[in-house]
Structure formats: structure tokens, C-alpha cells
Design an enzyme around this catalytic site. Structure first.
Site, PDB file in Angstrom:
ATOM      1  N   ASP A 293       4.045   2.115   7.352  1.00  0.00           N
ATOM      2  CA  ASP A 293       2.817   1.417   7.693  1.00  0.00           C
ATOM      3  C   ASP A 293       2.485   1.808   9.126  1.00  0.00           C
ATOM      4  O   ASP A 293       3.218   1.501  10.060  1.00  0.00           O
ATOM      5  CB  ASP A 293       2.979  -0.100   7.574  1.00  0.00           C
ATOM      6  CG  ASP A 293       1.648  -0.807   7.718  1.00  0.00           C
ATOM      7  OD1 ASP A 293       1.577  -1.999   7.436  1.00  0.00           O
ATOM      8  OD2 ASP A 293       0.675  -0.116   8.113  1.00  0.00           O
TER       9      ASP A 293
HETATM   10  C1  GLC Z   1      -2.431  -1.172   8.825  1.00  0.00           C
HETATM   11  C2  GLC Z   1      -2.015  -2.120   7.726  1.00  0.00           C
HETATM   12  C3  GLC Z   1      -1.864  -1.476   6.377  1.00  0.00           C
HETATM   13  C4  GLC Z   1      -2.870  -0.359   6.253  1.00  0.00           C
HETATM   14  C5  GLC Z   1      -2.499   0.719   7.247  1.00  0.00           C
HETATM   15  C6  GLC Z   1      -3.458   1.900   7.232  1.00  0.00           C
HETATM   16  O1  GLC Z   1      -1.705  -1.420   9.978  1.00  0.00           O
HETATM   17  O2  GLC Z   1      -0.840  -2.883   7.953  1.00  0.00           O
HETATM   18  O3  GLC Z   1      -2.047  -2.495   5.395  1.00  0.00           O
HETATM   19  O4  GLC Z   1      -2.846   0.172   4.932  1.00  0.00           O
HETATM   20  O5  GLC Z   1      -2.400   0.215   8.560  1.00  0.00           O
HETATM   21  O6  GLC Z   1      -4.709   1.501   7.674  1.00  0.00           O
END
Ligand code: GLC
Length: 749
Positions: A293
Site C-alpha cells: 500500500d
Molecule cells: C492509499 C490507500 C489505498 C490505495 C493506495 C493507492 O494510501 O491506502 O487504499 O489503494 O494508496 O492509491
């Protein structure tokens, strides 16, 4: 732009005598041929090209050139094979441009993956997932995801970071809006439905979007409801509450899983090899793609389990995190780790193989553009059919929480309507906080919808107040409009920026002075219909007291204004339920229906029992609750077998009658209680639901079938067991159902 027919890999010079044809690198090849083709490709890759496949960079990095080393531009990084996927690139022009560089200028011509957060719609924004979960209609959720996939893939996107399947029982946590609420049974069905919707039946199909179950795992158990905070829980709670939706997503074929930012019991998830390699891969035999993430790999240093970037990268890769999103640690800090022998190449190869296998499954080696072109994009986006589906989904997700003296539905010949509140004409309150490519100009606000349906002359509007602060300068105008109208429609709640990621709140009250506005409007004596637009349960007891009716519309999508009008004027009979408990106040949190009995169950008449001295221990509105414009009666509960073996099937049926004057949907819910077991069990657990439509006066017998999965739990030794004893069945229209019966499970294990 006409679709460039991409020649097969023969043209890419990858079909070499004696090697498996890399053109078989797609879903139609047998797994063995696919594997051979991938190994052929890998045998020709340099370490930099391998780590490049594990490197995902954001759109902005390409634009600013920050992605490259030594000042390389984003395009150069692609041509050098230094990136395997992108985050947030939207639109067929852009995706085709970048893909063309990869498949024509790079040495091995490996296609890129394009990922994006297509959470509840791409350009046609649907109701937020928490709202859709309340429809108790997985098929509808699947349809919404399917439309999102059709639109997103038409824009060149291959991979969505959805469904978010985190169980959440603390509404202070802003991300409750992104998931399916507090219950693993409902959450699991919604997870599977959304995976099916996104991925379709065949990933090589041009409108199939690779799904990602996120955030693995227990992210929603953030201590204090504070986003990114630690999570700690018993192994039983992990396996019986937080993991089931991930297992359901995996069983539905989810091709990807995203690791979560949080630590779980001392181990950050981005370094949790026991749960990623151990549980996901070995025990569940799932071989999909694990993506970090965002900067989750780098954050292992903040967690304090990695001393530097290379340490963090090695810990994450060894744990099984295949793709490093945007921190670029894998690409820039691991080459030396591998060349020094510190990090075995085999660890890198395992992840590279999964990335290439995913690209094969999507058919990208044969068609890197996945059929996306300008004509298809134009024909697929924001169609009338998609808008209709969004309006239907919103109508099926709106919850009626209060309706005294049948204040609703409103008569269509009602005189003048005062539309009041900071969210009555706020398009972003329709879109929510993960709108994908949704645009405010596409959204129909409640004010716009009501003006269209009633005519401008019959609609007065006053914003009344803002979402924050205590400015009351708009109150007088709002009160004046109320006094000159026949009914007040008050749109209050939260702004989308108060919801979703990094938006935890320490209070569940209506923000600002919205309640004061509601009180001022109620004081006029005009009937006030309050409509909530929000992303979390709110402690709205006072708002309910000031209103004749209370409607929970969440962030209902681009057709939200129309759907709210449909419900207010009775074109749609609301039937959605709460997928998450509404507390009376934040002091009750965490509060959820599947709670334990404790040794001193709450009893108002006994001091020394588990309760509060200042508020009732019960919620404001329970899980599964929602009203209708009609009424339903439950009777004739039948339990087929008084006694069953542990693996036995049990049939339960109930007769449901629409006792009102108009047709409506009812969400028939079945809860189960294991009365006595070797570890404590929740007082109730949802084990079945049916959303049924009944005409006025119509009766129907609804049947449920229960099996081992419904009785089983993890015992103190973490064995998944069924233990003998009595099970109680409760059936009704919410988690407070009273119609009950019981049966015996005679033999355990
Ligand atoms: C963010 C979120 C995740 C998302 C990712 C890409 O921090 O936690 O849910 O898919 O980054 O945007």
C-alpha cells in the site's frame, strides 16, 4: 486512433528456437506452457529488468521525471525496463502512449500494468461501498463493479485497488466508508460479488479488471479508530472476523491483494511473512500478486523494524510483497543486496514470476492495450444505462431510519418545499472520497433533482450554514424559507474530506453547527425531513428528535440527488439496512451487534452489570436496521431437524407477509447463537439474508440452509471446530430480531 493490432510475441523476437513461445503467456495456454514461457522470458532478464517489474510508479513521477535515476524521464525508465506498472494513469491516450514505449522501445517488450483506485465506479460513480453493502444485495454490488470495470478498462486501466474488504467496528475510522461494515458474513458476500464484478469470467476479456482485496489485514481494527494505528487482537478474532472477507475474495478468484499499513500484534503487515507467504500462499494456496500500500515498504523504517531502505525492501520482499508502490526501494536499493548475495535471487524471481503470470492472465503479452481505444472509451463512459444503474443502486442503498406519522413519502402535489443545508447542493457529497474519474459536473445534487422534478417555483433553497464552525448568519434566511414552505428537507452530514483515508474523527456528532440549524428549523413547527450525507455512522439522536423523518443516504453517487428524490416521493420504497451499528455517542465505541455476553450481561435493574451509567448500552440504530413505507410480519418459523451432526445441513424457513398498503422489499435476516462452547461465542452472528420483494398483502416462505461453516469457529487451540450443543436461531428484519427457535448439534469436530 485506430486500434494498432499488436503482433504476437514472435515480432518481439521472443519466440526463439527451442524456447516455449512466450506468446503462450496468456490464460489460454496451459499452466505448464505458461510457466515455461515465463521462465523463458525470465532467463533473459537482467537483475535490473527483474526488479523493474516489481517497481510501480505514480503518474506524477512520470510527469515530473522523478521516477528515473540520473534524471531519466519517466519514458526513459519505461524504455530501460525499469518499471512494471503504473498507479493513477487514466485515459486511453495516456495509457496507450506509455504502453507503446514499453512494447516497442524496451529490450524485452514486457507490457505494463496500469492500476488505479476504481473503488465505487470509474466515471459513473456509484454509492460508496458502505452504502451498497446496506442494500444487502450482492448481485447489485456485482453489477456496479461490472460497470466500473467496463468503464475503467475502456480507459486503459487493467488493475483496480478494490474491493476494500476490511471489517470495521469503529466509526471514528474514516475508512469505514470504503468497506462493507462490521460483519464478516455480509462482508464476505460483498467481497466475492465485487471481485466477480470487476474480473468478469475471463481476465483476458477486454472489460475485465484485475481485482485487489485490501488492506491485508486488520487495518480496520486501528486502535482508537486512528488511521494507520496499530491493531492487536486474538488469533480467534483475526481468523473469525477479519480474515473471512479476504478468504471469500480469494475463493472468488481475486488476482491481487494489497498489504495494509498497520502492524498486527507487533509485526507490520508489509513484513508479515507468516500471514502473506504462510497463510495466503501456503495455507490458502493462493498465488496472486501482493502489492504494497503506497509507501508501505518504506514505512517499515518508521515502524522501527528496518534500519534503512534496503533493509525495508528486503524485509518486504522476503515477506511476499511482490510490487513496491511508489517508494522505488525495490528498483533502487535492492540491486546491491542481491549482487552481494545478501538477498537470494530466488526471492526476487518468485515475485517477478507472479507479476509476469498476472500479465499473462490478463492477456497483455498478446494485446498490451487490452482492447482499449478512443472509440471504445467514448462509447463506454457515463452511458445512460450506467446512470440508470447508479440511480437504482443508490435507491436500493438508502436507509429509512425514522418516519413518524408517515411523514414520508411526500405527496407529489405538496405545495412548497424548503431545501436547506450545506449538503443540499454539494456535488462532492454525491461522489464521496474515492470518486475514481468521477466529476462533480456529472453529479446530480438533491437540489438539482428536486428543482427538476417539482419545478423551480415550488423549491426554495437556503444553505443555512457550513460544515464547520459556528457561523449562524444563514440561519434566518433558512428559517424564513422554512416558514413559507410546507415541508423542510434538511441535507446535513459530513463533507467527503471528513471521510475515507486519513480522516479519523474523535467525535461522531454532526460537524459544525448543523444540529443548531436543525433545531432552529424544527422550532418553526414545519415538518423537517433530515437526509444524512456522510461516510460513517453518526450520533444523530438529537437530529432524529428534531425531525419527523430521518433518511441515511451516505455518499450516494452521481445519481444520488435523483435517487433521494425517488425515495422522498415514494417512487422507491426504501429497504436498505445498516451494515454498521450507529452508536448513541462516541463513548460507546466499539459497539457492534455480534458482541459477547460477558459474565455480567447488561441489566438496567442491576447496578453491577456491564453497562454505562450515563447512556443506555444499546446502540442508537442496530446493525441490519432499516424501515420501509410498508410493514412486514414474520411467523411460522420452522427448523427442519431438531438435532443434526456437526457436518449436518439444517433447513430453516419463515413466512414473511407484507401487511402494509404498498409493495416493498424486506431484508429477511437469520442470526445464529452457539449457546455454550469451549470459548465464548457472540450472542448473534448473521448467517443468512434474503432481500425479497412483496406486494401489499403478499406472503412468502423464505428458506435458509445452514451447514458446518455456519456453526464452526476457532477454538482456544486455533482448530476450526464445531462443538456439540444448542444453537438458537433468530429471524427478522434486523439484528434485534425476536422470532426464534433452536436445534441441537449432537456430535462435534
Ligand atoms: C492509499 C490507500 C489505498 C490505495 C493506495 C493507492 O494510501 O491506502 O487504499 O489503494 O494508496 O492509491
Amino acid at each position: 486512433m485506430s486500434r494498432v493490432v499488436i503482433p504476437s510475441l514472435v515480432a518481439f523476437g521472443l519466440l526463439l528456437p527451442g524456447y516455449a513461445s512466450a506468446a503462450e503467456c496468456n490464460a489460454s495456454a496451459t499452466p505448464a506452457r505458461q510457466k515455461a514461457a515465463i521462465h523463458t522470458l525470465m532467463s533473459r532478464m537482467t537483475l535490473a529488468e527483474k526488479l523493474g517489474q516489481l517497481n510501480q510508479i505514480g503518474r506524477q513521477a512520470v510527469a515530473t521525471g522523478a521516477a528515473g535515476t540520473q534524471g531519466q524521464s519517466g519514458d526513459d525508465v519505461i524504455a530501460a525496463g525499469g518499471v512494471g506498472s503504473f498507479l493513477g494513469v487514466r485515459g486511453v491516450a495516456e495509457t496507450r502512449h506509455l504502453q507503446e514505449i514499453a512494447v516497442t522501445r524496451s529490450r524485452l517488450k514486457i507490457p505494463l500494468l496500469f492500476a488505479d483506485d476504481v473503488i465505487h465506479g470509474y466515471r459513473t460513480t456509484f454509492p460508496v461501498p458502505l452504502a451498497e453493502a446496506g442494500s444487502f444485495d450482492p448481485e447489485m454490488a456485482e453489477r456496479s463493479a461490472r460497470i466500473a470495470a467496463v468503464e475503467a478498462t475502456a480507459s486503459g486501466i487493467h488493475w483496480t485497488y478494490a474491493p476494500m474488504v476490511d471489517i470495521a467496528r469503529d466509526p471514528r475510522w474514516g475508512r469505514v466508508v470504503e468497506g462493507s461494515g462490521e460483519d464478516p458474513y455480509l462482508g464476505s458476500l460483498m467481497a466475492a460479488a465485487r471481485v466477480r464484478g470487476f474480473q468478469g469470467r475471463d481476465l483476458t476479456a477486454h472489460d475485465s479488471l484485475l481485482a485487489t482485496a485490501k488492506h491485508f489485514v486488520a487495518y480496520g481494527a486501528a486502535e482508537g479508530g486512528r488511521d494507520y494505528n496499530i491493531a492487536s487482537m486474538s488469533p480467534q478474532t483475526l481468523h473469525d472476523v477479519y480474515l473471512p472477507p479476504f478468504k471469500a475474495a480469494v475463493d472468488a478468484g481475486a488476482g491481487s491483494i494489497m498489504a495494509s499499513f498497520n502492524e498486527l500484534d507487533g509485526t507490520p503487515m508489509h513484513a508479515n511473512g507468516a500471514l502473506i507467504n504462510g497463510l495466503l500462499r501456503k495455507q490458502w494456496r493462493w498465488n496472486g500478486l501482493v502489492v504494497s500500500d503506497y509507501t508501505g515498504v518504506m514505512e517499515l523504517m518508521h515502524h522501527g523494524i528496518a534500519d534503512n531502505r534496503a533493509d525495508a525492501g528486503e524485509r518486504a520482499l522476503r515477506a511476499g510483497v511482490d510490487v513496491d508502490m511508489v517508494s522505488e526501494i525495490y528498483a533502487k536499493d535492492l540491486p546491491q543486496r542481491v549482487s552481494s548475495g545478501h538477498l537470494p535471487l530466488a526471492v526476487v524471481d518468485a515475485s517477478v514470476e507472479r507479476v509476469l503470470a498476472t500479465k499473462c492472465r490478463l492477456g497483455l503479452f498478446d494485446d498490451p492495450y487490452h482492447g482499449a481505444d478512443v472509440a471504445r472509451e467514448r462509447a463506454s463512459i457515463l452511458t445512460a444505462e450506467h446512470r440508470r444503474a447508479a440511480r437504482d443502486a443508490a435507491g436500493r442503498s438508502i436507509v429509512l431510519l425514522k418516519n413518524t406519522q408517515e411523514a414520508l413519502p411526500l405527496r407529489k402535489d405538496i405545495g412548497k418545499v424548503a431545501v436547506i443545508g450545506p449538503l443540499a447542493d454539494e456535488p462532492w457529497a454525491m461522489l464521496g472520497n474515492w470518486p475514481g474519474d468521477g466529476k462533480p459536473e456529472d453529479a446530480v445534487t438533491p437540489l438539482a433533482a428536486l428543482k427538476k422534478s417539482l419545478g423551480e417555483r415550488r423549491v426554495a433553497y437556503a444553505r443555512g450554514t457550513g460544515l464547520l464552525g459556528d457561523d449562524r448568519s444563514g440561519f434566518d434566511a433558512a428559517v424564513a424559507e422554512a416558514k413559507s414552505s410546507d415541508v423542510v428537507l434538511l441535507f446535513v452530514g459530513e463533507g467527503p474530506e471528513m471521510s475515507a483515508e486519513a480522516a479519523s474523527r474523535s467525535s461522531l456528532d454532526l460537524p459544525g453547527n448543523q444540529q443548531a440549524l436543525a433545531d432552529a428549523l424544527a422550532a418553526t413547527g414545519k415538518p423537517v425531513i433530515a437526509i444524512l450525507l456522510n461516510g460513517r455512522p453518526l450520533s444523530v439522536g438529537k437530529l432524529a428528535d428534531a425531525s419527523s423523518a430521518l433518511v441515511e443516504a451516505w455518499f450516494p453517487g452521481i445519481e444520488g440527488g435523483n435517487a433521494i428524490g425517488d425515495v422522498l416521493f415514494g417512487d422507491v420504497n426504501p429497504a436498505a439496512r445498516l451494515a454498521i451499528t450507529f452508536p448513541r455517542n462516541v463513548g460507546q465505541v466499539p459497539i457492534y451487534y455480534a458482541h459477547k455476553n460477558t459474565g455480567r450481561p447488561p441489566n438496567a435493574g442491576e447496578k453491577y452489570t456491564s453497562k454505562y451509567i450515563d447512556v443506555p448500552w444499546t446502540p442508537l440504530y442496530p446493525f441490519g436496521f432499516g424501515l420501509s413505507y410498508t410493514t412486514f410480519r414474520y411467523d411460522g418459523l420452522k427448523i427442519a431437524s431438531p438435532r443434526i451432526a456437526a457436518n449436518g445441513r439444517q433447513k430453516v424457513s419463515v413466512a414473511v407477509t407484507n401487511t402494509g398498503k404498498r409493495a416493498g422489499d424486506e431484508v429477511v435476516q437469520l442470526y445464529l447463537r452457539d449457546e455454550v462452547a469451549s470459548v465464548t461465542r457472540p450472542l448473534r452472528q448473521l448467517r443468512g439474508f434474503r432481500r425479497i420483494h412483496l406486494d401489499a398483502g403478499e406472503s412468502r416462505v423464505v428458506e435458509f440452509e445452514l451447514g458446518r461453516e455456519d456453526y464452526a469457529f476457532h477454538d482456544a487451540a486455533m482448530h476450526k471446530v464445531v462443538e456439540p450443543g444448542r444453537f438458537d436461531v433468530f429471524i427478522g428484519g434486523s439484528s434485534e430480531a425476536t422470532l426464534s427457535g433452536s436445534f441441537e448439534v449432537t456430535a462435534g469436530r
